[in-house]
Design a protein around this motif. Structure first.
Motif, PDB file in Angstrom:
ATOM      1  N   HIS A 152       0.833  -1.374  -0.162  1.00  0.00           N
ATOM      2  CA  HIS A 152       0.082   0.201  -0.130  1.00  0.00           C
ATOM      3  C   HIS A 152       0.889   1.246  -0.029  1.00  0.00           C
ATOM      4  O   HIS A 152       1.350   1.508   0.969  1.00  0.00           O
ATOM      5  CB  HIS A 152      -1.012  -0.098   1.137  1.00  0.00           C
ATOM      6  CG  HIS A 152      -1.609  -0.976   0.825  1.00  0.00           C
ATOM      7  ND1 HIS A 152      -3.161  -0.770   0.750  1.00  0.00           N
ATOM      8  CD2 HIS A 152      -2.162  -2.068   0.506  1.00  0.00           C
ATOM      9  CE1 HIS A 152      -4.444  -1.881   0.932  1.00  0.00           C
ATOM     10  NE2 HIS A 152      -3.175  -2.456   0.423  1.00  0.00           N
ATOM     11  N   THR A 156      -5.180   3.207   3.839  1.00  0.00           N
ATOM     12  CA  THR A 156      -6.280   3.072   3.575  1.00  0.00           C
ATOM     13  C   THR A 156      -7.080   2.634   4.534  1.00  0.00           C
ATOM     14  O   THR A 156      -6.838   1.129   4.539  1.00  0.00           O
ATOM     15  CB  THR A 156      -6.331   1.413   2.564  1.00  0.00           C
ATOM     16  OG1 THR A 156      -4.881   2.406   1.307  1.00  0.00           O
ATOM     17  CG2 THR A 156      -6.890   1.215   1.269  1.00  0.00           C
ATOM     18  N   ARG A 217      -6.038   5.838  -3.957  1.00  0.00           N
ATOM     19  CA  ARG A 217      -5.606   4.828  -3.305  1.00  0.00           C
ATOM     20  C   ARG A 217      -4.900   3.598  -3.609  1.00  0.00           C
ATOM     21  O   ARG A 217      -5.310   3.679  -5.004  1.00  0.00           O
ATOM     22  CB  ARG A 217      -6.119   3.596  -2.493  1.00  0.00           C
ATOM     23  CG  ARG A 217      -6.030   1.843  -2.226  1.00  0.00           C
ATOM     24  CD  ARG A 217      -7.439   1.239  -1.855  1.00  0.00           C
ATOM     25  NE  ARG A 217      -7.754   0.825  -3.267  1.00  0.00           N
ATOM     26  CZ  ARG A 217      -8.352  -0.156  -3.440  1.00  0.00           C
ATOM     27  NH1 ARG A 217      -8.265  -1.757  -2.575  1.00  0.00           N
ATOM     28  NH2 ARG A 217      -9.020  -1.486  -4.334  1.00  0.00           N
ATOM     29  N   VAL A 219      -2.103   0.733  -5.621  1.00  0.00           N
ATOM     30  CA  VAL A 219      -1.611  -0.662  -4.565  1.00  0.00           C
ATOM     31  C   VAL A 219      -0.863  -1.529  -5.333  1.00  0.00           C
ATOM     32  O   VAL A 219      -0.577  -1.659  -6.762  1.00  0.00           O
ATOM     33  CB  VAL A 219      -2.801  -1.130  -4.291  1.00  0.00           C
ATOM     34  CG1 VAL A 219      -2.414  -2.608  -3.384  1.00  0.00           C
ATOM     35  CG2 VAL A 219      -3.240  -0.884  -3.184  1.00  0.00           C
TER      36      VAL A 219
END
Length: 240
Positions: A152, A156, A217, A219
């Motif tokens: 990450h 989050t 976000r 990832v």
């Protein structure tokens, strides 16, 4: 990171199909990773950009210099201790849910692997092909063997699209969401701090909600296995 600490995460991971370990990458390491991504040539066919998501398929191949940043000593230790000595990377994706994204993902299992070609092999199918990349559903033992690390790059939680999961669902084989008994299954949101990782089994039922608080976000998703494919078939992104 003590031996007992990792052993506790391993036991939880095997039982629940997921675990979260924070503080794996420093802010400086995350900044180096994000700068490397920003410099990449986004016009290539493995780069996908829309209003809701920016994604890079075959991520480790597309940005080869990022491997040294991602596979630090801590990640290598986690792979060895939690997965096994012979595990290697078999698939990688980067995705960025922008601040304005209204993208959500319904509950599902990850049921396909990425391979180098299409072949008629007993137990493998159905097949899909996108931009000369081949994906196939393999026999169940291959799926049960895969372990995924999600790195990450941002904090989050459930308000900006953290994964929600059904702990323990990885032990039930192919498990269709429409057959779930919601009276017995418990949903869990997997909050992960910036620089932390979530480890999961692809058969763990998972999904994510829309972002509601305007935070992005980002990832990096990497899958690992220690199983060789049959006949002439190869993992398309195999990397030791």
């Amino acid at each position: 990171m003590t031996k007992q600490y990792l052993e506790n995460h391993k036991q939880y991971f095997l039982e629940k199909g997921l675990t979260v370990i924070n503080s794996i990458f420093s802010d400086d390491e995350i900044e180096k990773i994000t700068k490397s991504i920003a410099k990449a040539d986004a016009s290539k066919e493995n780069f996908r950009k829309s209003a809701d998501v920016f994604a890079i398929r075959q991520f480790l191949k597309e940005i080869p210099e990022i491997k040294d940043l991602i596979f630090n000593d801590t990640i290598k230790t986690i792979v060895r201790k939690l997965f096994g000595d012979k595990y290697f990377a078999v698939k990688s994706i980067y995705f960025d849910k922008p601040e304005t994204s209204n993208w959500y993902v319904a509950y599902h299992q990850d049921l396909t692997i990425s391979v180098d070609k299409k072949m008629e092999i007993a137990g493998f199918g159905p097949w899909t092909a996108k931009q000369n990349q081949f994906a196939v559903q393999p026999p169940l033992p291959f799926l049960e063997n895969i372990c995924t690390i999600r790195i990450h790059l941002d904090d989050t939680d459930e308000y900006n699209g953290a994964l929600k999961v059904i702990p323990g669902s990885h032990t039930k084989g192919i498990y269709r969401p429409e057959t779930m008994n919601w009276k017995t299954e418990i949903e869990k949101f997997c909050d992960v701090q910036k620089g932390g990782i979530m480890i999961m089994k692809p058969l763990t039922l998972h999904g994510s909600n829309r972002t509601t608080d305007g935070r992005r976000r980002r990832v990096i998703h990497i899958e690992f296995s220690d199983m060789e494919l049959p006949e002439e078939l190869q993992w398309s992104e195999r990397m030791n």
